[in-house]
Design an enzyme around this catalytic site. Structure first.
Site, PDB file in Angstrom:
ATOM      1  N   ASP A  96      29.315   5.178   6.188  1.00 23.32           N
ATOM      2  CA  ASP A  96      28.082   4.441   5.904  1.00 23.32           C
ATOM      3  C   ASP A  96      28.293   3.549   4.671  1.00 23.32           C
ATOM      4  OD1 ASP A  96      24.738   5.030   6.334  1.00 23.32           O
ATOM      5  OD2 ASP A  96      25.404   4.086   4.480  1.00 23.32           O
ATOM      6  N   ILE A  97      28.011   2.263   4.816  1.00 27.31           N
ATOM      7  CA  ILE A  97      28.172   1.325   3.684  1.00 27.31           C
ATOM      8  C   ILE A  97      27.139   1.691   2.614  1.00 27.31           C
ATOM      9  CG2 ILE A  97      28.170  -1.093   2.968  1.00 27.31           C
ATOM     10  CD1 ILE A  97      28.740  -1.839   5.911  1.00 27.31           C
ATOM     11  N   ASN A 104      21.154  -7.125   1.935  1.00 27.10           N
ATOM     12  CA  ASN A 104      20.120  -7.860   2.680  1.00 27.10           C
ATOM     13  C   ASN A 104      19.092  -8.451   1.727  1.00 27.10           C
ATOM     14  OD1 ASN A 104      20.957  -7.551   5.319  1.00 27.10           O
ATOM     15  ND2 ASN A 104      19.963  -5.574   5.573  1.00 27.10           N
ATOM     16  N   ASP A 113      24.604  -9.304   8.121  1.00 28.95           N
ATOM     17  CA  ASP A 113      25.267  -9.267   9.435  1.00 28.95           C
ATOM     18  C   ASP A 113      26.755  -9.626   9.301  1.00 28.95           C
ATOM     19  OD1 ASP A 113      22.903  -8.631  10.578  1.00 28.95           O
ATOM     20  OD2 ASP A 113      22.588 -10.525  11.614  1.00 28.95           O
ATOM     21  N   GLU A 139      24.025   0.392   9.324  1.00 24.76           N
ATOM     22  CA  GLU A 139      25.293   0.192   8.610  1.00 24.76           C
ATOM     23  C   GLU A 139      26.147   1.451   8.699  1.00 24.76           C
ATOM     24  OE1 GLU A 139      22.717   1.466   7.524  1.00 24.76           O
ATOM     25  OE2 GLU A 139      22.837   2.236   5.517  1.00 24.76           O
TER      26      GLU A 139
HETATM   27  N1  LIG Z   1      21.821  -7.397   8.122  1.00 24.74           N
HETATM   28  C1  LIG Z   1      21.614  -6.287   8.796  1.00 24.74           C
HETATM   29  N2  LIG Z   1      21.050  -5.243   8.176  1.00 24.74           N
HETATM   30  C2  LIG Z   1      20.847  -4.114   8.858  1.00 24.74           C
HETATM   31  C3  LIG Z   1      21.218  -3.985  10.204  1.00 24.74           C
HETATM   32  N3  LIG Z   1      20.887  -2.726  10.626  1.00 24.74           N
HETATM   33  C4  LIG Z   1      20.332  -2.102   9.556  1.00 24.74           C
HETATM   34  N4  LIG Z   1      20.311  -2.917   8.483  1.00 24.74           N
HETATM   35  C5  LIG Z   1      19.782  -2.666   7.133  1.00 24.74           C
HETATM   36  O1  LIG Z   1      20.554  -1.688   6.467  1.00 24.74           O
HETATM   37  C6  LIG Z   1      19.771  -1.192   5.393  1.00 24.74           C
HETATM   38  C7  LIG Z   1      20.025   0.278   5.220  1.00 24.74           C
HETATM   39  O2  LIG Z   1      19.344   0.683   4.077  1.00 24.74           O
HETATM   40  P1  LIG Z   1      19.249   2.205   3.623  1.00 24.74           P
HETATM   41  O3  LIG Z   1      19.133   3.105   4.819  1.00 24.74           O
HETATM   42  O4  LIG Z   1      18.162   2.273   2.595  1.00 24.74           O
HETATM   43  O5  LIG Z   1      20.647   2.543   3.007  1.00 24.74           O
HETATM   44  P2  LIG Z   1      21.478   1.855   1.860  1.00 24.74           P
HETATM   45  O6  LIG Z   1      20.750   0.759   1.174  1.00 24.74           O
HETATM   46  O7  LIG Z   1      22.815   1.521   2.457  1.00 24.74           O
HETATM   47  O8  LIG Z   1      21.629   3.046   0.831  1.00 24.74           O
HETATM   48  P3  LIG Z   1      22.569   4.331   0.943  1.00 24.74           P
HETATM   49  O9  LIG Z   1      22.888   4.551   2.388  1.00 24.74           O
HETATM   50  O10 LIG Z   1      21.774   5.424   0.353  1.00 24.74           O
HETATM   51  O11 LIG Z   1      23.792   4.029   0.135  1.00 24.74           O
HETATM   52  C8  LIG Z   1      18.314  -1.542   5.692  1.00 24.74           C
HETATM   53  O12 LIG Z   1      17.882  -2.537   4.807  1.00 24.74           O
HETATM   54  C9  LIG Z   1      18.377  -2.104   7.115  1.00 24.74           C
HETATM   55  O13 LIG Z   1      17.442  -3.123   7.329  1.00 24.74           O
HETATM   56  C10 LIG Z   1      21.805  -5.113  10.848  1.00 24.74           C
HETATM   57  O14 LIG Z   1      22.185  -5.114  12.031  1.00 24.74           O
HETATM   58  N5  LIG Z   1      21.997  -6.227  10.103  1.00 24.74           N
END
Ligand SMILES: Nc1nc2c(ncn2[C@@H]2O[C@H](COP(=O)(O)OP(=O)(O)OP(=O)(O)O)[C@@H](O)[C@H]2O)c(=O)[nH]1
Length: 220
Positions: A96-97, A104, A113, A139
């Site tokens: 997980d990123i 975003n 993306d 992600e």
């Molecule tokens: N650009 C883009 N963003 C996405 C996609 N799918 C999910 N996201 C975004 O990924 C983000 C995930 O955020 P969080 O679940 O809060 O996790 P995080 O910010 O990586 O924090 P941690 O996992 O705790 O390190 C959200 O803002 C989603 O909108 C996609 O296909 N494209």
């Protein structure tokens, strides 16, 4: 004969093709029946190809072109059955990123993306063709590793971790990711349990400060 015509009417209706079957003299009916039969066969072939294409699309993630969660769900069971029969090893890595939401928020969804696409290329470069990489959601990515021990799965996670830390993403720069690793035991774990375990390990990696690898341990 009647059934042919019904079938021809059915496919023509689906495909919105004009069809006129009125006033066909008997001598011509043979000819038109034959061409009607050919048309039905052709349309059936097209329907079949169309269904195959739809089936392919339903297991592919649109953004990354990777296989999606549905594909992994389907193939996980197949891999589990294989290792059970052949007494082989199977492991999972969930990646997980870190803090992806910030990307975003700061750079826009489109840049997010692009990062996801760059990220998957990085993953693909570091795994074998026999490893099954899929986008689990958002992600989050999962790699299913056939014929791989837990030790080797952890080593692979370390290799990917190092590659991510060394990589500079276009316009963004450095990023980190967290990893969960687990071994699949087909005799004791169901698919759900295995996925729960790798997810739990990833959750711990996040909780411990991100940018790290945690392997699932049974007593946790
Ligand atoms: N650009 C883009 N963003 C996405 C996609 N799918 C999910 N996201 C975004 O990924 C983000 C995930 O955020 P969080 O679940 O809060 O996790 P995080 O910010 O990586 O924090 P941690 O996992 O705790 O390190 C959200 O803002 C989603 O909108 C996609 O296909 N494209």
């Amino acid at each position: 004969m009647g059934l042919w015509i019904l079938e021809l009417k059915r496919v023509c209706k689906i495909l919105q093709l004009p069809l006129s079957l009125s006033c066909t003299p008997p001598i011509f009916f043979e000819v038109s029946a034959h061409s009607a039969y050919k048309t039905i066969q052709e349309i059936r072939e097209k329907e079949k190809i169309h269904l195959i294409e739809l089936e392919k699309l339903s297991v592919i993630d649109q953004l990354t072109g990777l296989r999606n969660r549905r594909y992994l769900d389907d193939n996980f069971e197949i891999e589990r059955q294989k290792i059970k029969r052949n007494n082989q090893k199977l492991c999972l890595i969930m990646i997980d990123i870190d803090l992806f939401k910030r990307i975003n928020d700061e750079y826009g969804h489109q840049m997010g993306d692009t990062v996801l696409q760059e990220f998957l290329i990085l993953l693909q470069k570091n795994i074998r063709v026999t490893d099954l990489l899929s986008r689990w959601g958002g992600e989050e990515f999962i790699i299913l590793l056939p014929e791989t021990s837990l030790e080797n799965a952890i080593n692979l996670a370390k290799k990917i971790h190092t590659a991510i830390n060394a990589f500079s993403f276009a316009n963004i720069g450095k990023l980190t990711a967290s990893f969960g690793v687990s071994k699949v035991d087909p005799n004791t774990n169901s698919n759900m349990e295995s996925l729960y375990q790798v997810d739990k390990a990833l959750y711990q990696a996040k909780n411990q400060g991100r940018n790290r690898i945690v392997a699932y341990k049974n007593n946790e």
